[in-house]
Write a protein that holds these residues in place. Structure first.
Motif, PDB file in Angstrom:
ATOM      1  N   THR A  32      45.037  40.362  42.365  1.00 56.13           N
ATOM      2  CA  THR A  32      45.013  41.011  43.676  1.00 56.13           C
ATOM      3  C   THR A  32      44.295  42.351  43.631  1.00 56.13           C
ATOM      4  O   THR A  32      43.496  42.664  44.519  1.00 56.13           O
ATOM      5  N   LYS A  33      44.549  43.130  42.588  1.00 54.36           N
ATOM      6  CA  LYS A  33      43.917  44.451  42.461  1.00 54.36           C
ATOM      7  C   LYS A  33      42.394  44.315  42.393  1.00 54.36           C
ATOM      8  O   LYS A  33      41.667  44.962  43.148  1.00 54.36           O
ATOM      9  N   GLU A  34      41.905  43.453  41.520  1.00 52.61           N
ATOM     10  CA  GLU A  34      40.449  43.291  41.355  1.00 52.61           C
ATOM     11  C   GLU A  34      39.820  42.668  42.604  1.00 52.61           C
ATOM     12  O   GLU A  34      38.745  43.075  43.041  1.00 52.61           O
TER      13      GLU A  34
ATOM     14  N   ARG B 195      38.820  40.347  35.225  1.00 50.77           N
ATOM     15  CA  ARG B 195      37.830  41.125  35.987  1.00 50.77           C
ATOM     16  C   ARG B 195      36.978  40.212  36.875  1.00 50.77           C
ATOM     17  O   ARG B 195      36.849  40.437  38.077  1.00 50.77           O
ATOM     18  N   ASP B 196      36.369  39.190  36.285  1.00 48.53           N
ATOM     19  CA  ASP B 196      35.336  38.440  36.994  1.00 48.53           C
ATOM     20  C   ASP B 196      35.845  37.306  37.875  1.00 48.53           C
ATOM     21  O   ASP B 196      35.216  36.992  38.880  1.00 48.53           O
TER      22      ASP B 196
ATOM     23  N   LYS C  91      36.419  36.443  45.621  1.00 48.26           N
ATOM     24  CA  LYS C  91      36.107  37.255  46.800  1.00 48.26           C
ATOM     25  C   LYS C  91      34.732  36.892  47.351  1.00 48.26           C
ATOM     26  O   LYS C  91      34.547  36.770  48.563  1.00 48.26           O
ATOM     27  N   ILE C  92      33.764  36.694  46.472  1.00 47.36           N
ATOM     28  CA  ILE C  92      32.410  36.296  46.878  1.00 47.36           C
ATOM     29  C   ILE C  92      32.464  34.940  47.574  1.00 47.36           C
ATOM     30  O   ILE C  92      31.877  34.752  48.645  1.00 47.36           O
TER      31      ILE C  92
ATOM     32  N   PRO D 235      52.951  36.085  37.354  1.00 51.52           N
ATOM     33  CA  PRO D 235      52.494  37.422  36.959  1.00 51.52           C
ATOM     34  C   PRO D 235      50.987  37.634  37.145  1.00 51.52           C
ATOM     35  O   PRO D 235      50.474  38.704  36.887  1.00 51.52           O
ATOM     36  N   TYR D 236      50.277  36.619  37.632  1.00 52.26           N
ATOM     37  CA  TYR D 236      48.809  36.673  37.720  1.00 52.26           C
ATOM     38  C   TYR D 236      48.331  37.608  38.818  1.00 52.26           C
ATOM     39  O   TYR D 236      47.257  38.191  38.714  1.00 52.26           O
TER      40      TYR D 236
END
Length: 191
Positions: A61-63, A100-101, A107-108, A55-56
């Motif tokens: 994926t959205k953030e 969120r982070d 991604k970074i 469920p993660y």
């Protein structure tokens, strides 16, 4: 007589080696547990591919997809050779700040081609505990906590949320710190 001593020494060393190896802690990777209040939760050392699974993936994926990072700060991370540092990241899959982070950090790190071998992801429960107890070694009080290390020594950390509002900017500030003191400390220990 000498042969007997050599054989005895070999046997003693072999026994010690076996004893040490059997006591070595085996780290389970990608552990997932089911909890009454939170449902599925990751616990302990994780690989980043765990977060694109249900469920993660709902929050990850959205953030990850929507986050627009600071290009200049990411360029600074490359220039300051972030890939030569180690990152230890403590998160809670139940924690909104981690939701969120953590994807933003991933991604970074993808953008700077950060090596997986230098990244350690440890998921903790609501009590900030993991099966291996790493949280006490690093004195984890809140999640997410991103720790930057060089030569096995902590250079800095981001706790709960970046002070600048951007993880990449906080990481740049950490890397700009003078780490010559760390190198001096390492050589001091060797002498």
């Amino acid at each position: 007589m000498i042969c007997k001593k050599i054989i005895t020494n070999i046997l003693v060393i072999s026994s010690l080696t076996i004893a040490i190896q059997s006591n070595a802690q085996k780290v389970v990777v990608n552990r997932e547990v089911e909890t009454t209040n939170d449902g599925k939760m990751l616990l302990g050392h994780q690989l980043k591919d765990q977060f694109v699974k249900e469920p993660y993936s709902e929050w990850y994926t959205k953030e990850f997809t929507e986050y627009a990072f600071d290009q200049k700060a990411v360029g600074e991370l490359k220039k300051n050779k972030i890939n030569s540092y180690n990152l230890i990241v403590f998160i809670g899959t139940w924690c909104e700040d981690s939701h969120r982070d953590f994807p933003r950090l991933m991604k970074i790190l993808e953008e700077v081609n950060f090596p997986d071998s230098r990244l350690t992801i440890i998921a903790v429960n609501r009590k900030k505990e993991s099966p291996t107890g790493d949280e006490s070694k690093y004195n984890i009080q809140k999640v997410p906590t991103i720790i930057v290390e060089k030569y096995g020594k902590e250079i800095g950390r981001i706790v709960e949320m970046p002070t600048t509002g951007y993880i990449e900017r906080d990481l740049v500030e950490i890397l700009k710190k003078d780490d010559k003191s760390v190198i001096k400390e390492i050589f001091k220990k060797e002498n």
